[in-house]
Scaffold this motif. Structure first.
Motif, PDB file in Angstrom:
ATOM      1  N   PHE A 254     -66.495  -6.555  38.308  1.00 12.67           N
ATOM      2  CA  PHE A 254     -65.661  -7.657  37.827  1.00 12.67           C
ATOM      3  C   PHE A 254     -64.649  -7.254  36.753  1.00 12.67           C
ATOM      4  N   ALA A 255     -65.009  -6.288  35.893  1.00 16.84           N
ATOM      5  CA  ALA A 255     -64.136  -5.962  34.748  1.00 16.84           C
ATOM      6  C   ALA A 255     -62.733  -5.502  35.168  1.00 16.84           C
ATOM      7  N   PRO A 256     -62.564  -4.608  36.172  1.00 21.31           N
ATOM      8  CA  PRO A 256     -61.198  -4.197  36.533  1.00 21.31           C
ATOM      9  C   PRO A 256     -60.312  -5.369  36.959  1.00 21.31           C
ATOM     10  N   TYR A 257     -60.877  -6.296  37.737  1.00 20.33           N
ATOM     11  CA  TYR A 257     -60.082  -7.449  38.195  1.00 20.33           C
ATOM     12  C   TYR A 257     -59.729  -8.372  37.035  1.00 20.33           C
ATOM     13  N   VAL A 258     -60.699  -8.651  36.160  1.00 22.11           N
ATOM     14  CA  VAL A 258     -60.445  -9.551  35.022  1.00 22.11           C
ATOM     15  C   VAL A 258     -59.420  -8.942  34.077  1.00 22.11           C
ATOM     16  N   ILE A 259     -59.565  -7.658  33.784  1.00 20.39           N
ATOM     17  CA  ILE A 259     -58.605  -6.988  32.882  1.00 20.39           C
ATOM     18  C   ILE A 259     -57.217  -6.979  33.503  1.00 20.39           C
ATOM     19  N   THR A 260     -57.146  -6.731  34.815  1.00 20.05           N
ATOM     20  CA  THR A 260     -55.847  -6.737  35.500  1.00 20.05           C
ATOM     21  C   THR A 260     -55.209  -8.118  35.438  1.00 20.05           C
ATOM     22  N   ARG A 261     -56.008  -9.176  35.618  1.00 20.29           N
ATOM     23  CA  ARG A 261     -55.465 -10.537  35.532  1.00 20.29           C
ATOM     24  C   ARG A 261     -54.908 -10.824  34.137  1.00 20.29           C
ATOM     25  N   LEU A 262     -55.590 -10.339  33.116  1.00 12.45           N
ATOM     26  CA  LEU A 262     -55.118 -10.588  31.748  1.00 12.45           C
ATOM     27  C   LEU A 262     -53.900  -9.741  31.411  1.00 12.45           C
ATOM     28  N   VAL A 263     -53.891  -8.478  31.859  1.00  9.60           N
ATOM     29  CA  VAL A 263     -52.731  -7.606  31.603  1.00  9.60           C
ATOM     30  C   VAL A 263     -51.518  -8.111  32.366  1.00  9.60           C
ATOM     31  N   LEU A 265     -50.510 -11.020  32.747  1.00  9.12           N
ATOM     32  CA  LEU A 265     -49.828 -12.084  32.009  1.00  9.12           C
ATOM     33  C   LEU A 265     -48.775 -11.537  31.051  1.00  9.12           C
ATOM     34  N   SER A 266     -48.902 -10.241  30.701  1.00  6.82           N
ATOM     35  CA  SER A 266     -47.895  -9.594  29.864  1.00  6.82           C
ATOM     36  C   SER A 266     -46.886  -8.895  30.768  1.00  6.82           C
ATOM     37  N   SER A 267     -45.666  -9.373  30.771  1.00  9.97           N
ATOM     38  CA  SER A 267     -44.637  -8.809  31.668  1.00  9.97           C
ATOM     39  C   SER A 267     -44.220  -7.405  31.255  1.00  9.97           C
ATOM     40  N   ALA A 268     -44.647  -6.943  30.074  1.00  9.62           N
ATOM     41  CA  ALA A 268     -44.241  -5.618  29.593  1.00  9.62           C
ATOM     42  C   ALA A 268     -44.954  -4.497  30.343  1.00  9.62           C
ATOM     43  N   VAL A 269     -46.075  -4.800  30.966  1.00 14.03           N
ATOM     44  CA  VAL A 269     -46.872  -3.767  31.650  1.00 14.03           C
ATOM     45  C   VAL A 269     -46.790  -3.979  33.158  1.00 14.03           C
ATOM     46  N   PRO A 270     -46.093  -3.091  33.885  1.00  7.07           N
ATOM     47  CA  PRO A 270     -46.031  -3.238  35.348  1.00  7.07           C
ATOM     48  C   PRO A 270     -47.354  -2.822  35.993  1.00  7.07           C
ATOM     49  N   ILE A 271     -47.741  -3.550  37.043  1.00  9.82           N
ATOM     50  CA  ILE A 271     -49.000  -3.264  37.733  1.00  9.82           C
ATOM     51  C   ILE A 271     -48.695  -2.974  39.198  1.00  9.82           C
TER      52      ILE A 271
END
Length: 337
Positions: A254-263, A265-271
């Motif tokens: 669960f942690a990778p998905y939750v962290i990705t969802r939170l990151v 929200l910040s447009s400064a970090v491309p995913i």
């Protein structure tokens, strides 16, 4: 479709296959064994298993179609329904694991009063709260039109396409993950740390008795002494290994998905979209690992599986012996005539 997409699609297919078979086997064990059904944890296991099966037959195929087609896999209404289910089932799965950890804590810390503290009615109330808690967020997201196809994860889930709602959506997402992932993680850590403390205390008492016995038995064979010391070491490691498995699988899935969802929200970090889909696949893999972590490796479920297998093999042997007897009688009849 490039090699990355093909690999992710293969990972999803494998996860779906393992999840479907293992969760169906857990349901068969629950239906077969009355002893398992009489226990309070059976309700938590049933809730978790049904949620995993629903995720396997609804959400995973739609995500697979999204990965292959690189576009929404279904119409808007069906996608919103799948997103509602995705949000509900994710929260329900996390809270069900927290409920199972509370049950283990009560069983280990209060063994004499466990049956009075954790009855089937109490377990049913906990499951009802889990459903109510898990339904709150997808219902709010549905009312705010925050459900749909998310390109980053190639799946129908929480999403917002209006820039003016970005802050509100970020707050909503943060609260959702705090009251589902973080809350469940804190409960898991607190309860299993208490369980580990009690288990180590009992191990120390057993170790003292074992050492005193070994000292008194002067004529004991060295191999027997070594086996006792090895069993003592394994006993100490057993509780730590089980608890690290419970918490470790929760974090890894669960942690990778939750962290990705939170990151996100910040447009400064491309995913990368590949990482987004991979994190979603890891979250789905919890549905495939839960049956082994919480059910199928336990003695009662293994016993139930053996009984089911023996019953199936016994019926087949009876059927094959019946067919052999019929063919033998048919071969004898012309000779007697």
């Amino acid at each position: 479709m490039n090699s990355w997409d093909a690999g992710l699609a293969g990972l999803l297919v494998g996860t779906m296959g393992v999840s479907l078979l293992s969760n169906a086997l857990v349901l068969l064990c629950l239906l077969h064994s009355a002893d398992i059904r009489r226990q309070a944890p059976a309700l938590f296991t049933l809730n978790l298993t049904c949620g995993n099966l629903l995720c396997t037959v609804v959400n995973m195929p739609l995500t697979l179609a999204g990965v292959v087609a690189q576009r929404p896999p279904a119409g808007d209404r069906l996608c919103r329904l799948a997103a509602f289910l995705d949000t509900f089932l994710a929260a329900n799965s996390m809270l069900s694991m927290a409920a199972l950890s509370i049950d283990r804590w009560v069983a280990v810390v209060f063994p004499l009063s466990y049956r009075a503290k954790m009855r089937l009615r109490d377990a049913a109330l906990m499951v009802a709260y889990t459903w109510l808690h898990a339904l709150t967020f997808p219902a709010a997201a549905l009312a705010l039109s925050w459900l749909g196809f998310h390109q980053l994860y190639a799946s129908c889930t929480l999403c917002s396409r209006r820039p003016e709602e970005r802050l509100r959506f970020a707050v909503f997402t943060g609260v959702f993950h705090a009251l589902s992932f973080l809350l469940s993680f804190v409960v898991l850590c607190c309860t299993y740390c208490k369980v580990l403390k009690v288990a180590r205390f009992h191990c120390k008492r057993i170790d003292v008795i074992t050492m005193q016995t070994l000292v008194l038995l002067v004529d004991i064979h060295p191999s027997v002494r070594e086996r006792c010391l090895e069993e003592q070491k394994r006993r100490r490691q057993r509780a730590s290994r089980k608890i690290s498995t419970f918490i470790g699988t929760f974090l890894v899935c669960f942690a990778p998905y939750v962290i990705t969802r939170l990151v996100e929200l910040s447009s400064a970090v491309p995913i990368s979209s590949h990482w987004g889909v991979l994190s979603k696949c890891l979250a789905y893999s919890k549905a495939a690992s839960d049956p082994f972590v919480y059910s199928l490796l336990r003695h009662q479920y293994r016993k139930s599986c053996r009984e089911i297998l023996n019953r199936v093999l016994h019926r087949r042997s009876l059927r094959s012996s019946g067919l052999t007897r019929d063919s033998h009688s048919q071969n004898i009849l012309p000779v007697s005539e």
